[in-house]
Write an enzyme that holds these catalytic residues in place. Structure first.
Site, PDB file in Angstrom:
ATOM      1  N   THR A   1       0.871  -1.278  -0.072  1.00  0.00           N
ATOM      2  CA  THR A   1      -0.041  -0.018   0.175  1.00  0.00           C
ATOM      3  C   THR A   1       0.758   1.430   0.179  1.00  0.00           C
ATOM      4  O   THR A   1       2.055   1.268   0.362  1.00  0.00           O
ATOM      5  CB  THR A   1      -0.834   0.050   1.195  1.00  0.00           C
ATOM      6  OG1 THR A   1      -1.458   1.313   1.316  1.00  0.00           O
ATOM      7  CG2 THR A   1      -0.215  -0.446   2.522  1.00  0.00           C
ATOM      8  N   ASP A   2       0.307   2.272  -0.325  1.00  0.00           N
ATOM      9  CA  ASP A   2       1.139   3.385  -0.345  1.00  0.00           C
ATOM     10  C   ASP A   2       1.179   4.089   1.023  1.00  0.00           C
ATOM     11  O   ASP A   2       2.020   4.952   1.290  1.00  0.00           O
ATOM     12  CB  ASP A   2       0.435   4.610  -1.343  1.00  0.00           C
ATOM     13  CG  ASP A   2      -1.086   5.060  -0.728  1.00  0.00           C
ATOM     14  OD1 ASP A   2      -1.424   4.268   0.105  1.00  0.00           O
ATOM     15  OD2 ASP A   2      -1.803   5.947  -1.589  1.00  0.00           O
ATOM     16  N   GLU A   3       0.378   3.484   1.906  1.00  0.00           N
ATOM     17  CA  GLU A   3       0.538   3.948   3.264  1.00  0.00           C
ATOM     18  C   GLU A   3       1.838   3.642   4.058  1.00  0.00           C
ATOM     19  O   GLU A   3       2.055   4.216   5.068  1.00  0.00           O
ATOM     20  CB  GLU A   3      -0.686   3.424   4.165  1.00  0.00           C
ATOM     21  CG  GLU A   3      -2.019   3.869   3.604  1.00  0.00           C
ATOM     22  CD  GLU A   3      -3.162   3.649   4.349  1.00  0.00           C
ATOM     23  OE1 GLU A   3      -3.058   3.593   5.794  1.00  0.00           O
ATOM     24  OE2 GLU A   3      -4.306   3.505   3.791  1.00  0.00           O
TER      25      GLU A   3
ATOM     26  N   TYR B   1      -1.490  -0.451  11.315  1.00  0.00           N
ATOM     27  CA  TYR B   1      -1.659  -1.153  10.022  1.00  0.00           C
ATOM     28  C   TYR B   1      -0.550  -0.799   8.971  1.00  0.00           C
ATOM     29  O   TYR B   1      -0.055  -1.795   8.418  1.00  0.00           O
ATOM     30  CB  TYR B   1      -3.172  -0.522   9.173  1.00  0.00           C
ATOM     31  CG  TYR B   1      -3.259  -0.686   7.809  1.00  0.00           C
ATOM     32  CD1 TYR B   1      -3.425  -2.190   7.268  1.00  0.00           C
ATOM     33  CD2 TYR B   1      -3.231   0.212   6.854  1.00  0.00           C
ATOM     34  CE1 TYR B   1      -3.326  -2.371   6.021  1.00  0.00           C
ATOM     35  CE2 TYR B   1      -3.196  -0.046   5.470  1.00  0.00           C
ATOM     36  CZ  TYR B   1      -3.370  -1.297   5.030  1.00  0.00           C
ATOM     37  OH  TYR B   1      -3.448  -1.655   3.731  1.00  0.00           O
TER      38      TYR B   1
ATOM     39  N   LYS C   1       2.247  -3.410   7.207  1.00  0.00           N
ATOM     40  CA  LYS C   1       2.436  -3.509   5.980  1.00  0.00           C
ATOM     41  C   LYS C   1       3.902  -3.281   5.547  1.00  0.00           C
ATOM     42  O   LYS C   1       4.516  -3.954   4.749  1.00  0.00           O
ATOM     43  CB  LYS C   1       1.414  -2.915   5.150  1.00  0.00           C
ATOM     44  CG  LYS C   1      -0.029  -3.109   5.303  1.00  0.00           C
ATOM     45  CD  LYS C   1      -0.372  -4.447   4.663  1.00  0.00           C
ATOM     46  CE  LYS C   1      -0.276  -4.500   3.119  1.00  0.00           C
ATOM     47  NZ  LYS C   1      -0.960  -5.679   2.625  1.00  0.00           N
TER      48      LYS C   1
ATOM     49  N   LEU D   1     -14.512   4.218   3.789  1.00  0.00           N
ATOM     50  CA  LEU D   1     -15.224   5.447   3.460  1.00  0.00           C
ATOM     51  C   LEU D   1     -16.259   5.462   2.470  1.00  0.00           C
ATOM     52  O   LEU D   1     -17.473   5.984   2.646  1.00  0.00           O
ATOM     53  CB  LEU D   1     -14.267   6.510   2.906  1.00  0.00           C
ATOM     54  CG  LEU D   1     -14.643   8.052   2.757  1.00  0.00           C
ATOM     55  CD1 LEU D   1     -15.042   8.670   4.228  1.00  0.00           C
ATOM     56  CD2 LEU D   1     -13.781   8.741   1.954  1.00  0.00           C
TER      57      LEU D   1
ATOM     58  N   GLY E   1      -3.290   9.997  14.899  1.00  0.00           N
ATOM     59  CA  GLY E   1      -2.319   9.880  13.874  1.00  0.00           C
ATOM     60  C   GLY E   1      -2.940   9.986  12.330  1.00  0.00           C
ATOM     61  O   GLY E   1      -2.204   9.552  11.664  1.00  0.00           O
TER      62      GLY E   1
HETATM   63  P1  NAD Z   1     -10.202  -6.736   2.781  1.00  0.00           P
HETATM   64  O1  NAD Z   1     -10.287  -6.465   4.306  1.00  0.00           O
HETATM   65  O2  NAD Z   1     -11.350  -6.297   1.975  1.00  0.00           O
HETATM   66  O3  NAD Z   1     -10.022  -8.291   2.467  1.00  0.00           O
HETATM   67  C1  NAD Z   1      -9.000  -9.086   3.052  1.00  0.00           C
HETATM   68  C2  NAD Z   1      -9.245 -10.358   2.907  1.00  0.00           C
HETATM   69  O4  NAD Z   1      -8.197 -11.145   3.603  1.00  0.00           O
HETATM   70  C3  NAD Z   1     -10.554 -11.102   3.565  1.00  0.00           C
HETATM   71  O5  NAD Z   1     -11.116 -11.887   2.497  1.00  0.00           O
HETATM   72  C4  NAD Z   1     -10.061 -11.724   4.659  1.00  0.00           C
HETATM   73  O6  NAD Z   1     -10.931 -12.702   5.076  1.00  0.00           O
HETATM   74  C5  NAD Z   1      -8.739 -12.283   4.499  1.00  0.00           C
HETATM   75  N1  NAD Z   1      -7.868 -12.669   5.400  1.00  0.00           N
HETATM   76  C6  NAD Z   1      -7.769 -11.846   6.573  1.00  0.00           C
HETATM   77  N2  NAD Z   1      -6.802 -12.384   7.369  1.00  0.00           N
HETATM   78  C7  NAD Z   1      -6.482 -13.571   6.811  1.00  0.00           C
HETATM   79  C8  NAD Z   1      -5.725 -14.511   7.428  1.00  0.00           C
HETATM   80  N3  NAD Z   1      -5.094 -14.633   8.512  1.00  0.00           N
HETATM   81  N4  NAD Z   1      -5.655 -15.823   6.430  1.00  0.00           N
HETATM   82  C9  NAD Z   1      -6.289 -15.771   5.279  1.00  0.00           C
HETATM   83  N5  NAD Z   1      -7.035 -14.702   4.889  1.00  0.00           N
HETATM   84  C10 NAD Z   1      -7.095 -13.704   5.624  1.00  0.00           C
HETATM   85  O7  NAD Z   1      -8.908  -5.853   2.026  1.00  0.00           O
HETATM   86  P2  NAD Z   1      -8.658  -5.435   0.763  1.00  0.00           P
HETATM   87  O8  NAD Z   1      -9.292  -3.829   0.750  1.00  0.00           O
HETATM   88  O9  NAD Z   1      -9.425  -6.113  -0.281  1.00  0.00           O
HETATM   89  O10 NAD Z   1      -7.141  -5.396   0.550  1.00  0.00           O
HETATM   90  C11 NAD Z   1      -6.404  -6.415  -0.097  1.00  0.00           C
HETATM   91  C12 NAD Z   1      -4.758  -6.024   0.085  1.00  0.00           C
HETATM   92  O11 NAD Z   1      -4.733  -4.565  -0.637  1.00  0.00           O
HETATM   93  C13 NAD Z   1      -4.381  -5.816   1.461  1.00  0.00           C
HETATM   94  O12 NAD Z   1      -3.046  -6.434   1.554  1.00  0.00           O
HETATM   95  C14 NAD Z   1      -4.274  -4.219   1.559  1.00  0.00           C
HETATM   96  O13 NAD Z   1      -3.289  -3.844   2.357  1.00  0.00           O
HETATM   97  C15 NAD Z   1      -4.035  -3.904   0.248  1.00  0.00           C
HETATM   98  N6  NAD Z   1      -4.240  -2.629  -0.322  1.00  0.00           N
HETATM   99  C16 NAD Z   1      -5.622  -2.082  -0.066  1.00  0.00           C
HETATM  100  C17 NAD Z   1      -6.096  -0.943  -0.418  1.00  0.00           C
HETATM  101  C18 NAD Z   1      -7.366  -0.426  -0.436  1.00  0.00           C
HETATM  102  O14 NAD Z   1      -7.792   0.788  -0.856  1.00  0.00           O
HETATM  103  N7  NAD Z   1      -8.342  -1.244   0.086  1.00  0.00           N
HETATM  104  C19 NAD Z   1      -5.107   0.022  -1.147  1.00  0.00           C
HETATM  105  C20 NAD Z   1      -3.700  -0.536  -1.238  1.00  0.00           C
HETATM  106  C21 NAD Z   1      -3.499  -1.553  -0.817  1.00  0.00           C
HETATM  107  P1  TYD Z   2     -10.523   4.608   4.784  1.00  0.00           P
HETATM  108  O1  TYD Z   2     -11.489   4.324   3.814  1.00  0.00           O
HETATM  109  O2  TYD Z   2     -10.662   4.166   5.999  1.00  0.00           O
HETATM  110  O3  TYD Z   2      -9.072   4.323   3.939  1.00  0.00           O
HETATM  111  P2  TYD Z   2      -7.499   4.773   4.584  1.00  0.00           P
HETATM  112  O4  TYD Z   2      -7.559   5.233   5.835  1.00  0.00           O
HETATM  113  O5  TYD Z   2      -6.788   3.623   4.591  1.00  0.00           O
HETATM  114  O6  TYD Z   2      -7.117   5.698   3.550  1.00  0.00           O
HETATM  115  O7  TYD Z   2     -10.528   6.104   5.048  1.00  0.00           O
HETATM  116  C1  TYD Z   2     -10.278   7.190   3.895  1.00  0.00           C
HETATM  117  C2  TYD Z   2     -10.253   8.472   4.327  1.00  0.00           C
HETATM  118  O8  TYD Z   2     -11.649   8.855   5.025  1.00  0.00           O
HETATM  119  C3  TYD Z   2      -9.489   8.573   5.549  1.00  0.00           C
HETATM  120  O9  TYD Z   2      -9.034   9.979   5.713  1.00  0.00           O
HETATM  121  C4  TYD Z   2     -10.308   8.628   6.878  1.00  0.00           C
HETATM  122  C5  TYD Z   2     -11.627   9.259   6.282  1.00  0.00           C
HETATM  123  N1  TYD Z   2     -12.919   8.432   7.020  1.00  0.00           N
HETATM  124  C6  TYD Z   2     -13.814   9.226   7.433  1.00  0.00           C
HETATM  125  O10 TYD Z   2     -13.763  10.692   7.361  1.00  0.00           O
HETATM  126  N2  TYD Z   2     -14.994   8.835   7.853  1.00  0.00           N
HETATM  127  C7  TYD Z   2     -15.283   7.543   7.939  1.00  0.00           C
HETATM  128  O11 TYD Z   2     -16.226   6.930   8.664  1.00  0.00           O
HETATM  129  C8  TYD Z   2     -14.072   6.545   7.477  1.00  0.00           C
HETATM  130  C9  TYD Z   2     -14.368   5.013   7.429  1.00  0.00           C
HETATM  131  C10 TYD Z   2     -12.949   7.081   6.903  1.00  0.00           C
END
Ligand code: NAD
Ligand code: TYD
Length: 339
Positions: A125-127, A153, A157, A193, A278
């Site tokens: 992730t970019d985070e 988190y 990562k 969000l 944070g």
């Molecule tokens: P999500 O939370 O929707 O899905 C996570 C999945 O992993 C779920 O199906 C869960 O059951 C499974 N899981 C969790 N713990 C597990 C374990 N111990 N063993 C097996 N399976 C397990 O997550 P997402 O938003 O789809 O993100 C997927 C990946 O992409 C993550 O690694 C996240 O860090 C990365 N990512 C997400 C975003 C975003 O915007 N959502 C952006 C950049 C990177």
């Molecule tokens: P989120 O979807 O949790 O992604 P990330 O924190 O990984 O970027 O949140 C996106 C942005 O929205 C983040 O700045 C936090 C904000 N946010 C709210 O303002 N209200 C909410 O209820 C949630 C879940 C997020």
């Protein structure tokens, strides 16, 4: 070839499975997922019975189960999505993030070392780069930006990323890493969000905006992320990191207002609540490396993507209404009541 996809019952992993099955029907996909609160088998219902798809419920931290699966399937590639992914939950309870995101990654890579692999791909992730100031729009995250994390988190990562590079250098494991900005689209769990705001809007519930809503995220439609990963695992260079993002920075409050407008609701629903601890101010990706090396460019612009996403949540109410009527209710109460 056989691709092992971890976390495929989650948001991005499931979209990736759909992408692969559509674009590479000659490949076999094995999905390993623990089905935590964030995983939904119903998401995969249309592909469960395909002859080139297999679902296994297991924990990536369970070494025995992971090794057994490798013995059975001998995957050619691993694409590792499985993670605890929500920043707010990591602030409440960091332990499971360290366990899954760091230890789970180590178990998977150990299996790759033991049984052999053509490519291990880490979905990061970019985070991991921390955040950027609002008043320096010229600054973007490149692959050379130092890791500088803020939340449990992002720290978990970044730790996993360091471990991946260590396995590459120490054991010669053929790895790659992608670091993507915030995704949106179908099947995103309603704690994040965009789906949270859509669901609350439709229920005429307050829209909880953290702080002043000025934090900026760089939004990418999930299918564009999937396409980028597909290019990296097939054509990307071993041992490399690729940033993925579509130059689409938006303040949270503007996203919330856009959703209200699309759904014809009043801005009176907006409620400013106590800020996240944070809270990262701004994320912004420089995607020039993946563009130059692999020709990747995002295809879905935000105006179109957000409309498609809202439409999807309108057309698939059962999927998310089942989720928010379950244990999610307790989570919501704990995180948002009296905030
Ligand atoms: P999500 O939370 O929707 O899905 C996570 C999945 O992993 C779920 O199906 C869960 O059951 C499974 N899981 C969790 N713990 C597990 C374990 N111990 N063993 C097996 N399976 C397990 O997550 P997402 O938003 O789809 O993100 C997927 C990946 O992409 C993550 O690694 C996240 O860090 C990365 N990512 C997400 C975003 C975003 O915007 N959502 C952006 C950049 C990177
Ligand atoms: P989120 O979807 O949790 O992604 P990330 O924190 O990984 O970027 O949140 C996106 C942005 O929205 C983040 O700045 C936090 C904000 N946010 C709210 O303002 N209200 C909410 O209820 C949630 C879940 C997020």
């Amino acid at each position: 070839m056989t691709i092992l996809v971890t976390g495929g019952a989650g948001f991005i992993g499931s979209n990736f499975i759909f992408y692969e099955l559509e674009h590479h029907p000659e490949d076999r996909i094995v999905c390993l997922d623990k089905l935590t609160y964030a995983g939904n088998l119903s998401t995969l219902k249309d592909v469960l019975d395909l002859p080139n798809f297999r679902f296994i419920r297991a924990d990536i931290c369970d070494r025995e189960a992971v090794y057994r699966l490798f013995e059975e399937e001998h995957p050619d590639m691993v694409v590792h999505f499985a993670a605890e992914s929500h920043v707010d939950r990591s602030i409440e309870n960091p332990g499971v993030f360290l366990e899954t995101n760091i230890m789970g990654t180590a178990v998977l890579m150990d299996a790759c070392r033991k049984y052999g692999i053509r490519r291990y791909h880490q979905v990061s992730t970019d985070e991991v780069y921390g955040d950027l100031p609002l008043d320096r729009p010229d600054l973007l995250f490149t692959e050379e930006t130092p890791l500088h994390t803020s939340s449990p988190y992002s720290s978990s990562k970044a730790s996993a990323d360091l471990l991946v590079m260590a396995y590459h250098r120490t054991y010669g494991l053929p790895v790659s890493i992608s670091r993507c900005s915030n995704n949106y689209g179908p099947y995103q769990f309603p704690e994040k969000l965009i789906p949270l705001m859509i669901a609350n809007c439709l229920a005429n519930k307050p829209l909880p905006v953290y702080g002043k809503g000025l934090n900026v995220r760089d939004w990418l439609y999930v299918e564009d992320h999937c396409k980028a990963i597909d290019l990296i695992i097939r054509n990307g260079r071993e041992g490399e990191v690729y940033n993925i993002g579509g130059h689409n920075e938006m303040a949270n409050i503007d996203i919330v207002k856009l959703i209200l407008k699309e759904l014809g609701k009043s801005e009176d629903l907006i409620t400013y609540v106590t800020d996240r601890k944070g809270h990262d101010m701004r994320y912004a990706i420089d995607p020039s490396k993946i563009h130059a090396e692999l020709g990747w460019l995002p295809e879905t612009m935000f105006a179109e993507g957000i409309r498609k996403t809202i439409r999807w949540y309108l057309d698939n109410r059962e999927w998310w209404e089942t989720i928010i009527s379950g244990e999610y209710k307790d989570y919501y109460r704990k995180m948002y009541e009296n905030r």
